[in-house]
Enzyme design. Sequence first.
Site, PDB file in Angstrom:
ATOM      1  N   ARG A 163       0.849  -1.201   0.000  1.00 34.83           N
ATOM      2  CA  ARG A 163       0.000   0.000   0.000  1.00 34.83           C
ATOM      3  C   ARG A 163       0.879   1.245   0.000  1.00 34.83           C
ATOM      4  O   ARG A 163       1.701   1.423   0.896  1.00 34.83           O
ATOM      5  CB  ARG A 163      -0.886  -0.011   1.243  1.00 34.83           C
ATOM      6  CG  ARG A 163      -1.904   1.088   1.297  1.00 34.83           C
ATOM      7  CD  ARG A 163      -2.631   1.092   2.624  1.00 34.83           C
ATOM      8  NE  ARG A 163      -3.621   0.048   2.759  1.00 34.83           N
ATOM      9  CZ  ARG A 163      -4.153  -0.310   3.935  1.00 34.83           C
ATOM     10  NH1 ARG A 163      -3.787   0.292   5.039  1.00 34.83           N
ATOM     11  NH2 ARG A 163      -5.047  -1.266   4.000  1.00 34.83           N
ATOM     12  N   ARG A 223      -1.631   7.544   9.192  1.00 32.73           N
ATOM     13  CA  ARG A 223      -1.721   6.925   7.860  1.00 32.73           C
ATOM     14  C   ARG A 223      -1.837   8.004   6.786  1.00 32.73           C
ATOM     15  O   ARG A 223      -1.829   9.191   7.082  1.00 32.73           O
ATOM     16  CB  ARG A 223      -2.968   6.029   7.821  1.00 32.73           C
ATOM     17  CG  ARG A 223      -2.980   4.917   8.847  1.00 32.73           C
ATOM     18  CD  ARG A 223      -2.128   3.777   8.390  1.00 32.73           C
ATOM     19  NE  ARG A 223      -2.228   2.627   9.266  1.00 32.73           N
ATOM     20  CZ  ARG A 223      -3.072   1.597   9.091  1.00 32.73           C
ATOM     21  NH1 ARG A 223      -3.951   1.607   8.103  1.00 32.73           N
ATOM     22  NH2 ARG A 223      -3.047   0.567   9.909  1.00 32.73           N
ATOM     23  N   LYS A 225      -3.435   2.419  14.656  1.00 27.65           N
ATOM     24  CA  LYS A 225      -3.507   3.282  13.471  1.00 27.65           C
ATOM     25  C   LYS A 225      -4.141   4.629  13.832  1.00 27.65           C
ATOM     26  O   LYS A 225      -4.950   4.709  14.764  1.00 27.65           O
ATOM     27  CB  LYS A 225      -4.311   2.599  12.369  1.00 27.65           C
ATOM     28  CG  LYS A 225      -5.717   2.216  12.782  1.00 27.65           C
ATOM     29  CD  LYS A 225      -6.536   1.620  11.644  1.00 27.65           C
ATOM     30  CE  LYS A 225      -6.150   0.212  11.314  1.00 27.65           C
ATOM     31  NZ  LYS A 225      -7.111  -0.484  10.428  1.00 27.65           N
ATOM     32  N   LYS A 246      -5.888   8.090  11.827  1.00 24.39           N
ATOM     33  CA  LYS A 246      -6.310   8.587  10.512  1.00 24.39           C
ATOM     34  C   LYS A 246      -6.712  10.057  10.549  1.00 24.39           C
ATOM     35  O   LYS A 246      -7.467  10.471  11.427  1.00 24.39           O
ATOM     36  CB  LYS A 246      -7.464   7.730  10.007  1.00 24.39           C
ATOM     37  CG  LYS A 246      -7.036   6.275   9.817  1.00 24.39           C
ATOM     38  CD  LYS A 246      -8.129   5.403   9.278  1.00 24.39           C
ATOM     39  CE  LYS A 246      -7.586   4.023   8.926  1.00 24.39           C
ATOM     40  NZ  LYS A 246      -8.629   3.120   8.441  1.00 24.39           N
ATOM     41  N   CYS A 256     -15.527  -3.166   0.201  1.00 26.23           N
ATOM     42  CA  CYS A 256     -14.120  -3.360   0.570  1.00 26.23           C
ATOM     43  C   CYS A 256     -13.548  -4.520  -0.235  1.00 26.23           C
ATOM     44  O   CYS A 256     -14.275  -5.237  -0.918  1.00 26.23           O
ATOM     45  CB  CYS A 256     -14.015  -3.645   2.060  1.00 26.23           C
ATOM     46  SG  CYS A 256     -14.579  -5.308   2.469  1.00 26.23           S
ATOM     47  N   CYS A 285      -7.908 -10.485   1.657  1.00 20.18           N
ATOM     48  CA  CYS A 285      -7.971  -9.988   3.033  1.00 20.18           C
ATOM     49  C   CYS A 285      -8.039 -11.151   4.027  1.00 20.18           C
ATOM     50  O   CYS A 285      -8.977 -11.954   3.993  1.00 20.18           O
ATOM     51  CB  CYS A 285      -9.174  -9.070   3.225  1.00 20.18           C
ATOM     52  SG  CYS A 285      -9.260  -8.500   4.935  1.00 20.18           S
ATOM     53  N   CYS A 308     -16.412  -8.034   6.559  1.00 20.70           N
ATOM     54  CA  CYS A 308     -16.334  -8.265   8.006  1.00 20.70           C
ATOM     55  C   CYS A 308     -16.705  -6.962   8.697  1.00 20.70           C
ATOM     56  O   CYS A 308     -16.857  -5.939   8.037  1.00 20.70           O
ATOM     57  CB  CYS A 308     -14.949  -8.771   8.410  1.00 20.70           C
ATOM     58  SG  CYS A 308     -13.742  -7.468   8.724  1.00 20.70           S
ATOM     59  N   CYS A 319     -14.046  -1.268   6.487  1.00 22.83           N
ATOM     60  CA  CYS A 319     -13.116  -0.615   5.552  1.00 22.83           C
ATOM     61  C   CYS A 319     -13.809   0.188   4.439  1.00 22.83           C
ATOM     62  O   CYS A 319     -13.200   1.077   3.863  1.00 22.83           O
ATOM     63  CB  CYS A 319     -12.169  -1.643   4.952  1.00 22.83           C
ATOM     64  SG  CYS A 319     -11.142  -2.439   6.190  1.00 22.83           S
TER      65      CYS A 319
END
Length: 565
Positions: free
Chosen positions: A75, A145, A210, A212, A431, A437, A476, A480
Amino acid sequence: MAPEQQKESKVEVIKRESRFLRGTLKEALQDDEAKFSEDNVQVLKFHGVYQQDDRDLRQQLKKEGKDRHWIMMVRARIPGGVLTADQYLVFDRIADELTDYGTLRITTRQTIQLHGVVKDNLKETIRRINDAMITTLGGCGDQVRNIICCSAPGDEPFRGEMREDLLSLVDRLGAKTHAYYEIWLDGEPIELEPGKTEEPLYGDVYLPRKFKVAMTPEGDNCIDVYDNDVGLVAHIEDGHVTGYTVLVGGGMGRTATDPKTYPRLASPFAYTSRDKLVDVVTAIVTVQRDFGDRVNRRFARLKYTLDRRGVDWFRSEVEERLGYRLDAPRELVWHNASDHFGWHREADGVSYLGLFIPQGRVKDDEGVRLKTALREVIREFRPTVRLTTQQNVILSGIPDEQKAAVEARLREFGVPMPWELSPTRLGAMACVALPTCGLAVAESERVLPELLPQFEQLFADLGIADAGITLRMTGCPNGCARPYNADIAFVGRTLGKYDVFLGGGSLGTALNEKFADAVPFAALVDVVRPVLEAYARERQVGEGFGEYCRRVGLERFRSTEPALS
Ligand code: SRM
Ligand code: SF4
């Protein structure tokens, strides 16, 4: 027991022992293994790399007594999603030459993911990305990120000012470790002066989780600003940015089996002038660095720190670090959250084209050769490429006299223009999920296209095709594709079954609520149908579907729910 008295999580130990993200990656890149060790897998994430395996192949390989097919997802970090034509073409070429799948994935945080990079190709992939002046450091991991921003180009001064502020944030908040250069670019190890650290902001354990950050001009919520740890909303006067309202504590992730986890929209926190913006955001990051949960990663995001300690406590902690009182946030008004599709004026004699990328996947299919089309158009017309947070692409800087030629060239490869597609399709997101994934429990990207025509038909039958109803799907509960503020969301529960959420909103300012549990894929349309029918009959002028659901409540529809299995 308070988190600070408990044992830190395993990932904290790995981070500390990694020597500022070195781990043993340099050595591992030389060995003959097809995969990295568990500890290195954690360190790799900070470098923008996830170790995955092709889940479609798992069973067959197991039957054959073979190991999984290990592949990496790489990524990039592309601040604000802006790429030159040449930079885009580098990704296009890497996808062909160094990945299993030969596709590009535009993500919901406006960057590019390359899936299916085998370990032997990893270093070359990252080197080529770096040669194009793009990094993957900070693509993933417990750090700030990719900072996202509304992608619409234009010649108004505020757009340039926001870009300047965004790059200042990237500069201050980005990881500084030299490990990246040593591992991927064969840089010489550095000798630090005694008492100096490689990471003045993060220290050796980085952030608890993380983090954001998102930025957008007031009125335009195409980026879902409330879903971020920090949201920055630019206030504009006479075409210039006067300052930012700062929002804190947004996040989508939840765990299906743990009711103590939840999605949360960011709360209004403060107003800051442009010159203080970077200091304010840095102070927020450091408070989370020092008080975030380092014991249980499930509760380590800023949203939980805030709810545990309270927004007032958080504000005084930030103010103490800044040395001054923060101004109150300004009131926010939103007009748009759609993704700037179609042709728009960018400057005198120059336009941009917002193109729809189905589920963010840039690939060639029999009917639509999207990957080739983008490559050819970008090569020939050399637009700036802007990736959007709704997984789409904007081609910008196109002289008006070239508009017809660009369009004709795209059509040559079967690419439809966005005005030929329904608002339902344009606004839908899914997603990645299977096969790459590792956390997916259900399909998403690969099955949304089956569902969309059914909803398009239903909306048309009910006369609500133009109501701007947003539809999102994830494999899930991690969220995302930001499902929890869509009008309608399908969240993977187990293979072939989805929890159904209703009642967010097309402006991204409200959360939806769970309407039905573990609904089989084939029954998804029927489960939502009664609510849509009622909406079509009872909606008030200008009322969105989510707003309607929140006004009337979902309880009365639950009793009419059809049998679900
Ligand atoms: Fe995500 C983990 C894909 C945006 C919340 N996400 C993952 C991983 C890396 C799975 C893993 O940890 O092994 C997925 C890789 C799949 C693959 O094969 O590519 C993954 N997330 C994505 C992308 C590619 C989805 C997409 O279809 O575009 C997006 C990449 C963004 C980027 O460029 O950085 C992506 N992820 C998001 C968003 C949306 C956003 O940020 O606007 C969210 C919800 C917002 C939030 O962070 O709360 C999101 N991803 C998660 C979570 C849950 C985090 C939490 O706080 O609970 C996980 C799991 C985790 O971190 O433990 C996760
Ligand atoms: Fe994977 Fe779940 Fe994120 Fe989808 S929502 S990409 S299944 S982690």
